[in-house]
Design an enzyme around this catalytic site. Structure first.
Site, short mmCIF file in Angstrom:
data_model
loop_
_atom_site.label_atom_id
_atom_site.label_comp_id
_atom_site.label_asym_id
_atom_site.label_seq_id
_atom_site.Cartn_x
_atom_site.Cartn_y
_atom_site.Cartn_z
CD GLU A 60 -4.36 -18.26 35.40
OE1 GLU A 60 -3.12 -18.14 35.49
OE2 GLU A 60 -5.13 -17.80 36.27
CD GLN A 82 -10.31 -16.42 41.12
OE1 GLN A 82 -9.46 -15.56 41.34
NE2 GLN A 82 -10.46 -17.46 41.90
CG PHE A 83 -12.32 -12.44 36.65
CD1 PHE A 83 -13.42 -11.61 36.46
CD2 PHE A 83 -11.91 -12.72 37.95
CE1 PHE A 83 -14.10 -11.08 37.55
CE2 PHE A 83 -12.59 -12.20 39.04
CZ PHE A 83 -13.69 -11.37 38.83
CG ASP A 85 -10.60 -10.43 32.00
OD1 ASP A 85 -10.67 -9.30 31.51
OD2 ASP A 85 -11.59 -11.02 32.49
CG PHE A 86 -6.86 -14.00 34.88
CD1 PHE A 86 -6.09 -12.87 34.70
CD2 PHE A 86 -7.83 -13.98 35.87
CE1 PHE A 86 -6.28 -11.74 35.48
CE2 PHE A 86 -8.03 -12.86 36.66
CZ PHE A 86 -7.25 -11.74 36.47
CB ILE A 87 -8.56 -17.41 28.79
CG1 ILE A 87 -8.52 -18.79 28.12
CG2 ILE A 87 -8.76 -16.31 27.76
CD1 ILE A 87 -9.83 -19.18 27.46
CG HIS A 127 -11.20 -8.34 37.04
ND1 HIS A 127 -10.04 -7.63 37.20
CD2 HIS A 127 -11.06 -9.44 37.81
CE1 HIS A 127 -9.24 -8.26 38.03
NE2 HIS A 127 -9.83 -9.36 38.44
C1 LIG Z 1 -2.98 -14.95 36.37
C2 LIG Z 1 -4.09 -14.68 37.31
N1 LIG Z 1 -4.94 -15.68 37.65
C3 LIG Z 1 -5.96 -15.43 38.50
C4 LIG Z 1 -6.15 -14.21 39.04
C5 LIG Z 1 -7.31 -13.94 40.00
N2 LIG Z 1 -6.78 -13.59 41.32
C6 LIG Z 1 -6.65 -12.31 41.71
S1 LIG Z 1 -5.94 -12.16 43.20
C7 LIG Z 1 -5.83 -13.83 43.41
C8 LIG Z 1 -5.19 -14.38 44.64
C9 LIG Z 1 -3.83 -13.77 44.86
O1 LIG Z 1 -3.19 -14.33 45.95
P1 LIG Z 1 -1.73 -13.89 46.39
O2 LIG Z 1 -0.83 -13.84 45.20
O3 LIG Z 1 -1.31 -14.80 47.48
O4 LIG Z 1 -1.91 -12.41 46.89
P2 LIG Z 1 -2.80 -11.89 48.13
O5 LIG Z 1 -4.16 -11.62 47.58
O6 LIG Z 1 -2.80 -12.95 49.16
O7 LIG Z 1 -2.17 -10.64 48.61
C10 LIG Z 1 -6.36 -14.49 42.29
C11 LIG Z 1 -6.42 -15.94 42.13
C12 LIG Z 1 -5.26 -13.19 38.64
N3 LIG Z 1 -5.38 -11.93 39.09
N4 LIG Z 1 -4.25 -13.46 37.79
#
Ligand SMILES: Cc1ncc(C[n+]2csc(CCOP(=O)(O)OP(=O)(O)O)c2C)c(N)n1
Lengths: 325, 391
Positions: A60, A82-83, A85-87, A127
């Site tokens: 982010e 994406q949500f 919250d992550f701002i 979320h």
């Molecule tokens: C800082 C942040 N940004 C965005 C998200 C939204 N988000 C949740 S899971 C995910 C993908 C995670 O991928 P990875 O780290 O490869 O784990 P996997 O799901 O493949 O096990 C995202 C983008 C988040 N949880 N945290």
């Protein structure tokens, strides 16, 4: 004319602005081929290509910082969180860098950061947040939070054309539940102007986002059961606040209730109450009241979430107390 | 630690003759079977969660680790009871190995009042420092600096304890990941960072997450050792993590372990995986399922009998059935419990203003004492407190 959802209205705004201006581009996580976690950007990369609809790494700070840099160079980036919250992860970049850039160093930051916000969807603590208050406190950022499909489209188009950074909060509970008919032509809604969602005489509810719908529901009930006529003001823009609209409704009804979904302490309702106190004290027949979420992190279980978040019945109860004062 | 699988019956190959079998990585025969138990428990528990999700008994989303059970179980198995790990959403197996029980997981997913977080948090976002796990939060990468601090405390107190933190390939792109690993490396914390490379972050393939050819290469930049292994081979995952854990325990600081695996389900149950190339999932399911692979090895190389294997399956099924029964009968949380526990002190009573059903008018006497404060005579908030103390 066909009705479209709040979500589709946002998508239409993105499409039309990208058509209109080659400098507009989108960046965020999973927004290209996948179309975003909520499918807001679905079809965008097919139409505009993955150069202008960019899937980013999960970073982010990187996304917001890169958007700012591109904005300095005359581009018009639209960032998706994406949500929302992550701002929080990009808080430093937004408050320290983006918000101060023009004032400090004459660096324009025409960019939008948009994303799904809000609760009532059993999303749990990370979320469901409404982080607007933290950004309202930061001069240099504009904050918009629409409640209708028409406003979602019109305000997003204005936000993209704005010369400053606009944080555009979208309520995920409204995405597919609320529909509206779009005016034809280039439909924009000005930033900084509230909307009278319902006309009344006896008391005012000042609110925004999903709470507008609960306030309208409460107003219906108050009219039927108590014969009360309620003015409902939908702020639409939270920074800058529409002081005129706030004053107008206060002077009209003399009793004001401020409602928001965010937690109470340090929430934007406190700011609105203070402004009414400063500018309309003589017009008040009762203390300005607030209905907000409880001051707790938003819990996950339905029973807990429903209790913590404001419900229509809370608004009705508070409005009755206000009317009886 | 949770109860370990009891040693199997007599060691017997399919031909009925007894063999002298040796087991890799210094594992005993019991441990070899135990690894299977944890993998099977993970898979069966998740299958049960899918059934409950379809019956709308799971609140919110369901995130699976199908096809990734070996890396979570193998790596967590390399820890001792006093060590601490922090899992990701797809490391359910590691939580089980560290002693989280199926009933806790089920209650948590169903948002029950007696779930480990009393309905406040979801899925495997919960922790128990006594059992040695600290639940993640949603913002990705945040647990890396937290685990740097956990392991820094081990170092400062001279405790021979080790920490392990999981990150996905996607989470490695966050600032928190970088800051945490760098901090821990410089401080020589006894920390193992496991990058679980499962090919996707939501819809984003790893090649859009990093230009590095492999995540172990990043270790060089932090000045720490890195090693990669086949995450779908539970023993390989155990072995490579064990080496890193031993290094950490010996005071040699941080290591990075990359476990290669594959996410066979979507990001969550609602994700239809339209972005995955045709045939890819099938290939992994048919040729590289970690449980199937291990069963074949148990039967062949390690000479376990079919009965020994099906005994584990049967025991797991019984445990999950019993746990489901208990969890389904758990009560929902009490709404007022939402208001307590924000601070250690002052506890409990939060200021309340209007509560539905509790107050319809405000009279001046209430205003005088600061109306909006929850009446002290209503015991609900303190009941919430009491319930917590009973945990
Ligand atoms: C800082 C942040 N940004 C965005 C998200 C939204 N988000 C949740 S899971 C995910 C993908 C995670 O991928 P990875 O780290 O490869 O784990 P996997 O799901 O493949 O096990 C995202 C983008 C988040 N949880 N945290």
């Amino acid at each position: 004319m066909t009705e479209i959802t709040y979500l589709e209205a946002i998508r239409e705004a993105l499409f039309e602005e990208m058509e209109r201006d080659d400098d507009v581009f989108c960046l965020g996580e999973d927004i290209a081929a996948y179309g975003g976690a909520f499918k807001v950007t679905e079809g965008l990369s097919q139409r505009f290509g993955e150069q202008r609809v960019i899937d980013t790494p999960i970073s982010e700070v990187g996304i917001v910082g890169a958007a700012a840099g591109a904005a300095h160079m005359g581009m018009r980036p639209v960032v998706e969180m994406q949500f929302i919250d992550f701002i929080a992860n990009a808080y430093d970049m937004l408050t320290n860098y983006v918000a101060t850039a023009r004032y400090r160093a004459n660096l324009p930051c025409p960019m939008v950061v948009r994303g799904p916000s809000g609760g009532y969807v059993r999303g749990g603590p990370f979320h469901s947040q409404n982080p607007e208050a933290g950004f309202i406190h930061t001069p240099g950022l504009k904050v918009v939070y629409p409640s209708t499909a028409e406003d979602a489209k019109g305000l997003l188009k204005s936000a993209i054309r704005d010369e400053d950074c606009v944080l555009f909060f979208e309520h995920k509970y409204l995405y597919r539940r609320i529909k509206g008919t779009m005016p034809t032509g280039d439909h924009t809604v000005p930033i900084g102007k509230a909307r009278l969602a319902r006309e009344g005489r006896d008391l005012s509810i000042i609110t925004y986002a999903a709470m507008v719908w609960k306030a309208l529901e409460a107003a219906d009930q108050l009219e039927k059961e108590d014969g009360l006529s309620v003015d409902v003001v939908d702020l639409r823009t939270l920074s800058p606040l529409d002081d005129e609209a706030i004053e107008a409704t206060t002077r009209k009804t003399n009793r004001v209730l401020v409602v928001h979904e965010d937690t109470r302490t340090g929430g934007i309702a406190g700011e609105i109450v203070a402004r009414i106190n400063e500018s309309c004290f003589a017009w008040l027949d009762a203390p300005v009241l607030r209905v907000t979420a409880h001051d707790v992190p938003l819990p996950y279980a339905p029973q807990l979430e429903d209790f913590v978040l404001p419900q229509t019945s809370d608004i009705v109860t508070a409005a009755r107390a206000l009317a009886a004062y | 630690m949770a109860t370990r699988v009891p040693a199997g019956g007599k060691r017997a190959a399919r031909d009925g003759k007894r063999h002298e079998t040796t087991y890799p990585a210094g594992l005993t025969r019991e441990q070899v079977l135990e690894l299977y138990y944890w993998m099977r428990l993970t898979r069966t528990l998740e299958e049960r969660l899918v059934a409950l999700y379809r019956q709308t008994k799971v609140v919110g989303g369901l995130f699976r680790s199908l096809g990734q059970e070996a890396d979570a179980v193998g790596s967590a198995f390399a820890l001792r009871p006093e060590d601490v790990l922090s899992p990701l959403i797809r490391n359910l197996g590691s939580m089980l190995v560290k002693g989280a029980t199926p009933v806790e997981i089920l209650r948590q997913y169903m948002a029950k009042g007696d779930s480990p977080t009393r309905g406040r948090e979801l899925n495997i976002h919960f922790g128990d420092t006594a059992r040695g796990y600290i639940g993640q939060i949603s913002p990705l990468g945040d647990m890396v600096p937290v685990m740097a601090g956990v392991t820094l405390s081990f170092k400062m107190r001279g405790e021979k304890r080790v920490g392990l933190v999981y990150v996905g390939d996607g989470a490695t792109s966050t600032g928190a990941f970088h800051e945490g690993i760098n901090f821990a490396a410089v401080q020589r914390c006894p920390l193992v960072i496991v990058v679980e490379n499962n090919g996707y972050a939501y819809s984003t393939p790893t090649r859009k997450q990093t230009l590095a050819k492999q995540f172990v290469d990043k270790a060089i930049g932090y000045g720490i050792p890195g090693e990669q292994a086949d995450g779908n081979d539970v023993i390989a995952a155990y072995e490579v993590t064990k080496r890193a854990v031993d290094r950490a325990r010996a005071g040699e600081g941080v290591s990075l372990v990359e476990l290669m695996t594959y996410r066979r389900k979507g990001h969550a149950e609602h994700d239809n995986q339209s972005y995955v190339p045709a045939g890819e999932i099938d290939r992994w399911a048919k040729q590289n399922d970690p449980v199937d692979r291990y069963v074949a090895r148990l039967r062949g190389e390690f000479a376990f009998s079919d009965a020994e294997i099906s005994d584990v399956d049967e025991r797991v099924r019984r445990e999950i059935d019993d746990a489901t029964d208990v969890a389904e009968h758990s009560a929902a949380p009490e709404p007022l419990d939402a208001l307590v526990g924000i601070y250690a002190s002052p506890p409990a009573e939060q200021p309340l203003w209007f509560r539905r059903g509790k107050r319809t008018t405000v009279d001046s006497s209430e205003r005088a004492e600061g109306w909006g404060t929850f009446p002290a005579s209503n015991g609900a908030a303190s009941e919430g407190r009491a319930a917590r103390e009973n945990d």
